[in-house]
Design an enzyme around this catalytic site. Structure first.
Site, PDB file in Angstrom:
ATOM      1  N   GLY A   1       6.096  -2.343   3.531  1.00  0.00           N
ATOM      2  CA  GLY A   1       5.681  -2.760   4.867  1.00  0.00           C
ATOM      3  C   GLY A   1       6.062  -4.213   5.132  1.00  0.00           C
TER       4      GLY A   1
ATOM      5  N   ARG B   1     -23.821   6.895  13.858  1.00  0.00           N
ATOM      6  CA  ARG B   1     -23.405   6.995  12.455  1.00  0.00           C
ATOM      7  C   ARG B   1     -22.006   6.423  12.312  1.00  0.00           C
ATOM      8  NH1 ARG B   1     -28.023   8.003  11.822  1.00  0.00           N
ATOM      9  NH2 ARG B   1     -28.964   9.788  10.760  1.00  0.00           N
TER      10      ARG B   1
ATOM     11  N   HIS C   1      -5.270  -3.294  10.097  1.00  0.00           N
ATOM     12  CA  HIS C   1      -5.977  -4.566  10.181  1.00  0.00           C
ATOM     13  C   HIS C   1      -5.392  -5.504  11.224  1.00  0.00           C
ATOM     14  CE1 HIS C   1      -3.157  -4.541   6.842  1.00  0.00           C
ATOM     15  NE2 HIS C   1      -2.973  -5.826   7.003  1.00  0.00           N
TER      16      HIS C   1
ATOM     17  N   GLY D   1       4.716  -7.127   4.344  1.00  0.00           N
ATOM     18  CA  GLY D   1       4.672  -8.040   3.191  1.00  0.00           C
ATOM     19  C   GLY D   1       5.890  -7.858   2.310  1.00  0.00           C
TER      20      GLY D   1
ATOM     21  N   MET E   1      -7.673   2.830   9.455  1.00  0.00           N
ATOM     22  CA  MET E   1      -6.957   1.652   8.960  1.00  0.00           C
ATOM     23  C   MET E   1      -6.152   0.985  10.081  1.00  0.00           C
ATOM     24  SD  MET E   1      -5.787   2.379   5.088  1.00  0.00           S
ATOM     25  CE  MET E   1      -6.964   2.192   3.747  1.00  0.00           C
TER      26      MET E   1
ATOM     27  N   ILE F   1       1.480   3.099   6.922  1.00  0.00           N
ATOM     28  CA  ILE F   1       0.736   3.939   7.856  1.00  0.00           C
ATOM     29  C   ILE F   1       0.343   3.122   9.089  1.00  0.00           C
ATOM     30  CG2 ILE F   1      -0.127   5.445   6.033  1.00  0.00           C
ATOM     31  CD1 ILE F   1      -2.913   4.096   6.538  1.00  0.00           C
ATOM     32  N   ASP F   2       0.423   1.783   8.982  1.00  0.00           N
ATOM     33  CA  ASP F   2       0.026   0.928  10.116  1.00  0.00           C
ATOM     34  C   ASP F   2       1.078   0.900  11.237  1.00  0.00           C
ATOM     35  OD1 ASP F   2      -2.071   0.374   8.492  1.00  0.00           O
ATOM     36  OD2 ASP F   2      -1.652  -1.765   8.232  1.00  0.00           O
TER      37      ASP F   2
ATOM     38  N   ASP G   1       1.768  -7.224  -5.723  1.00  0.00           N
ATOM     39  CA  ASP G   1       2.189  -8.497  -6.325  1.00  0.00           C
ATOM     40  C   ASP G   1       3.429  -9.070  -5.648  1.00  0.00           C
ATOM     41  OD1 ASP G   1       0.114  -8.569  -8.095  1.00  0.00           O
ATOM     42  OD2 ASP G   1       1.180  -7.433  -9.629  1.00  0.00           O
TER      43      ASP G   1
ATOM     44  N   GLY H   1       0.840  -1.199   0.000  1.00  0.00           N
ATOM     45  CA  GLY H   1       0.000   0.000   0.000  1.00  0.00           C
ATOM     46  C   GLY H   1       0.876   1.250   0.000  1.00  0.00           C
TER      47      GLY H   1
END
Ligand code: F6P
Length: 376
Positions: free
Chosen positions: A110, A294, A179, A112, A177, A134-135, A75, A12
């Site tokens: 990152g 909301r 995960h 990965g 964000m 950003i994580d 990829d 990302g």
């Protein structure tokens, strides 16, 4: 003869990528007298030999730009979609590395990307990596670039949501964000004074969250801001996720192909439902508190646009240090941040691990001290 280095950005995108490319390129050209080639769209461009020669003139005016001038993709060298199939393209990638007479390849990414880069290093390529996301969840570094900017963006957004939540006497659930790690939710949540912060490291209890909101109501605060990391799960959801994960692992160990595929798909389906979990939380809180609720999903806004000054400095520091380490002969390392310094950390020590928020982290303690509910 001049040395040659390659650069690619993968995974990302993250604010500060161009600042890092600029720093590597300028240091390599000006002080290292090296030739620099960029590969487009991550490992895919390296496989397809799609390049961008990085002349010095191309490196001016990119410091403040968001995204990456090289493009990026998720990829993987060993599982690359080619002609509708996933193929191991590592050999082709290695051939292209040698075709450009590279002395080193810098992969910026990152968790990965660190893994993919490590796989190539094991095939004999000379690889260095920089940690960005950003994580902020890359193991072995104090911080990753992109994180500071994302915290700023999310904080500003939550500040703005505060006034509308207050005016309408509503709960606003904000999904940010993250995960697997809650750094961004926690950082932005503390900075914006969120009433509830939910992160993947702490499975939450619906009743405890609702109770915190009701307690605020009793004090006359008929609104609440709930910041949720996209990977945060309730205790029940976490149990379900763990069950699916262990089924997947068992099927893998047994080597039953069909069973492995089925279990893998079930696990992936569950993991991809992130925003559904957050929506369900928002609906549940409405039912449990009687306040309207909301949901706002900040999504890719958090990754776009110009990097903060802190990220520009960090990316410049890491990028220029990386060239110095190449000159010193470092190989198969990630250039990590340690306090004010940089340090090459063997990729062997980085991959397969993740830097999550420790349960005794001072940000969690500060949040609790000011009365923020963490869902537990
Ligand atoms: O890895 C960084 C990240 O921004 C995560 O926080 C987020 O879950 C993911 O990327 C989103 O990926 P994509 O942009 O591929 O949808």
């Amino acid at each position: 003869m001049n040395r040659h280095i390659g650069i690619l950005t993968a995974g990302g995108d993250s604010p500060g990528l161009n600042a890092a490319i600029r720093a590597i390129g300028k240091t390599a050209i000006d002080t290292g007298h090296m030739e620099v080639v960029g590969f487009r769209d991550g490992f895919r461009g390296l496989m397809e030999n799609r390049i961008m020669r990085l002349e010095r003139s191309m490196l001016t005016s990119i410091l403040t730009l968001g995204g990456t001038i090289l493009g990026t993709s998720r990829d993987k060298p060993h599982k690359m979609p080619v002609g509708g199939e996933l193929m191991d393209m590592s050999e082709v990638i290695c051939d292209n590395y040698y075709r450009h007479n590279l002395d080193a390849l810098v992969c910026i990414g990152g968790g990965g990307t660190q893994k993919n880069a490590h796989r190539l290093a094991q095939r004999g390529l000379n690889i260095l990596t920089l940690p960005k996301t950003i994580d902020n969840d890359v193991y072995g570094t104090d911080v990753t670039f992109g994180f500071d900017t994302a915290v700023e963006i999310a904080t500003e957004a939550i500040d703005r949501l505060h006034s509308t939540a207050h005016s309408h006497h509503r709960i606003i659930v904000v999904e940010v964000m993250g995960h697997n790690a809650g750094w961004l939710a926690l950082g932005a949540g503390v900075a914006s004074g969120a009433d509830v912060i939910l992160i993947p490291e702490i499975p939450y209890n619906h009743e405890k969250v609702a109770r915190a909101i009701r307690k605020r109501q009793q004090r006359g605060n008929n609104f609440s801001i709930v910041v949720v990391a996209e990977g945060a799960l309730s205790i029940e959801e976490m149990k379900k996720r763990d069950k699916l994960r262990s089924k997947k692992l068992k099927a893998k160990q047994k080597g039953h192909l069909k069973e492995k595929k089925r279990a893998g798909e079930a696990y992936n389906r569950f993991s991809k439902k992130r925003s559904e979990h957050t929506l369900r939380l928002s609906q549940k809180l409405e039912e449990m508190t009687g306040l309207e609720s909301r949901l706002t999903i900040l999504g890719h806004l958090q990754r776009g646009g110009t990097p903060s000054a802190t990220d520009r400095i960090l990316a410049t520091k890491l990028g220029s240090a990386c060239v110095k380490y190449i000159e010193e002969g470092a190989s198969n390392v990630m250039i990590a941040v340690r306090g004010e310094e940089t340090e090459p950390v063997p990729l062997d020590d980085v991959v397969g691990k993740r830097k999550v928020v420790p349960l005794d982290h001072c940000w969690l303690e500060s949040a609790r001290n000011v009365g923020t509910c963490l869902g537990d």
